[in-house]
Write a protein that holds these residues in place. Structure first.
Motif, short mmCIF file in Angstrom:
data_model
loop_
_atom_site.label_atom_id
_atom_site.label_comp_id
_atom_site.label_asym_id
_atom_site.label_seq_id
_atom_site.Cartn_x
_atom_site.Cartn_y
_atom_site.Cartn_z
N LEU A 230 -5.35 4.45 -1.79
CA LEU A 230 -5.45 3.30 -0.87
C LEU A 230 -6.66 2.45 -1.24
O LEU A 230 -6.58 1.22 -1.29
N THR A 231 -7.77 3.13 -1.51
CA THR A 231 -9.00 2.40 -1.85
C THR A 231 -8.85 1.68 -3.18
O THR A 231 -9.33 0.55 -3.34
N LYS B 59 -3.62 1.37 6.56
CA LYS B 59 -4.05 2.63 5.94
C LYS B 59 -3.90 3.78 6.94
O LYS B 59 -3.47 4.89 6.58
N CYS B 60 -4.20 3.49 8.19
CA CYS B 60 -4.04 4.49 9.25
C CYS B 60 -2.58 4.92 9.36
O CYS B 60 -2.28 6.12 9.45
N GLN C 209 -6.28 8.73 0.07
CA GLN C 209 -7.44 7.87 0.32
C GLN C 209 -7.86 7.14 -0.95
O GLN C 209 -8.14 5.94 -0.93
N GLU D 48 -1.73 7.23 6.52
CA GLU D 48 -2.37 8.54 6.67
C GLU D 48 -1.68 9.35 7.77
O GLU D 48 -1.46 10.56 7.63
N LEU E 282 0.80 -1.23 0.00
CA LEU E 282 0.00 0.00 0.00
C LEU E 282 0.84 1.28 0.00
O LEU E 282 0.31 2.36 -0.25
N HIS F 16 -7.77 -3.86 6.00
CA HIS F 16 -6.44 -3.37 6.36
C HIS F 16 -6.44 -1.93 6.87
O HIS F 16 -5.57 -1.13 6.52
N PRO F 17 -7.42 -1.59 7.74
CA PRO F 17 -7.52 -0.20 8.18
C PRO F 17 -6.31 0.28 8.98
O PRO F 17 -5.97 1.47 8.91
N ALA G 194 0.72 4.29 -2.38
CA ALA G 194 -0.42 5.22 -2.37
C ALA G 194 -0.01 6.58 -1.84
O ALA G 194 -0.67 7.59 -2.10
N GLN H 226 -9.94 9.90 8.68
CA GLN H 226 -11.18 9.10 8.57
C GLN H 226 -11.96 9.21 9.87
O GLN H 226 -13.19 9.30 9.88
N GLY I 94 -9.09 3.69 9.71
CA GLY I 94 -8.19 3.96 8.59
C GLY I 94 -7.41 5.25 8.72
O GLY I 94 -6.85 5.72 7.73
#
Ligand code: MG
Length: 338
Positions: free
Chosen positions: A80-81, A92-93, A77, A96, A63, A88-89, A66, A262, A258
């Protein structure tokens, strides 16, 4: 340049909830560096949300592409999406968080200033009494109270729950008690416990029923005088509108939603719908907690004790006085490696 490190964090004592008891928590940390400026983030994977230490290790590098322009949060975002529409939040967190801290550090601000948030005080955080044998839970409550924690969050989800709350009420009569059943109760059990909790002056009840039982939660809420707060029922910002019909509040955790942006989107949506806000956490280091702390001035209830439970927090810099966390003042997340 993006770099991941992985390490296992350990709680001071085994930490138990209705679903499990663990002492070891695999965590992944990301560092994003561009133009000599650094941004950092933490992934606190949780099996309930479909992640493990192993998936975080594998998915992080998949990821990370991204994050190319740290100022383009919407682009991050979307990227990532596009790479992983679901799940996999916590990874992603972490990404971010890294973008946000990079931006904040590049303009010498704490992240909450970068986000344009006011310097509101953070509500006193609850301290968790984890699920264990009753004498152990009594001791946890006594020690927490002696250590200056006045709000305790009691983990329940057993056949002894009434005895546990009665015992803790007796052990720390002046403490504010909150209860988290972690989705473990049946509807009849929840109805019975509601009367017990209200009679004992419990302040709020978190996730009594199964995550998908919104109807059951709505029926319970109709009977309740204390607020009922969703945790396991909330996985994504888009869940918030339908939760408003079944709950009085929601527990926001950056690792399950995420990331801090978010969580902020969920917070604003929830406010517009009249919901109360808890800012919570996983068992995570002070870096992860710092990510949640930036938003916590906007919360009604804080539950940020994750790093306080660790024996080997790799970061320092958060200013705690018992359960009271001061607004972070340092640049970025305001924490540094120990
Ligand atoms: Mg909870």
């Amino acid at each position: 340049m993006i770099r991941w490190t992985h390490r296992e964090l350990h709680t001071k004592a085994p930490f138990g909830i209705a679903r499990w008891t663990h002492s070891r928590y695999p965590r992944s940390f990301v560092t994003f560096e561009q133009g000599g400026v650094v941004g950092r983030g933490e992934a606190a994977p949780n099996a309930y949300y479909g992640e493990t230490g192993e998936t975080a290790r594998v998915v992080g590098p998949l990821l990370e592409g991204a994050l190319s322009d740290p100022w383009d949060w919407q682009g991050l975002q979307a990227n990532l999406t596009a790479r992983m529409p679901q799940g996999h939040p916590s990874v992603k967190c972490a990404l971010e968080m890294a973008a946000l801290e990079w931006c904040a550090a590049s303009v010498n601000l704490p992240v909450w200033r970068l986000l344009g948030l006011s310097a509101l005080p953070i509500p006193e955080s609850s301290y968790t009494v984890s699920l264990a044998e009753l004498p152990d839970m009594r001791r946890q409550a006594r020690d927490a109270w002696a250590g200056g924690h006045t709000i305790l969050k009691v983990k329940l989800g057993t056949t002894q729950d009434q005895q546990i709350v009665e015992a803790l009420r007796e052990e720390v009569p002046q403490a504010k008690l909150r209860v988290d059943a972690n989705a473990a109760w049946s509807r009849p059990q929840a109805r019975r416990m509601l009367g017990v909790l209200e009679a004992l002056g419990v302040e709020l009840l978190e996730q009594p029923l199964a995550a998908d039982d919104l109807e059951g939660h709505a029926a319970l809420r109709a009977l309740a005088r204390l607020p009922i707060v969703a945790d396991e029922s909330l996985h994504h910002v888009s869940d918030v509108p339908r939760l408003a019909a079944a709950f009085d509040g929601i527990n926001l955790k950056t690792a399950k939603l995420g990331g801090p942006l978010q969580a902020l989107a969920a917070l604003r949506t929830a406010r517009a719908l009249g919901l109360g806000i808890m800012v919570g956490c996983m068992i995570e280091s002070s870096l992860g907690i710092a990510g949640a702390a930036q938003l916590s001035g906007l919360a009604d209830w804080a539950d940020l004790d994750g790093a306080l439970l660790l024996a080997d927090d790799p970061f320092e810099g958060l200013a705690w006085q018992a359960g009271q966390l001061a607004r972070p003042v340092g640049i970025g997340w305001g924490v540094n490696p120990q």
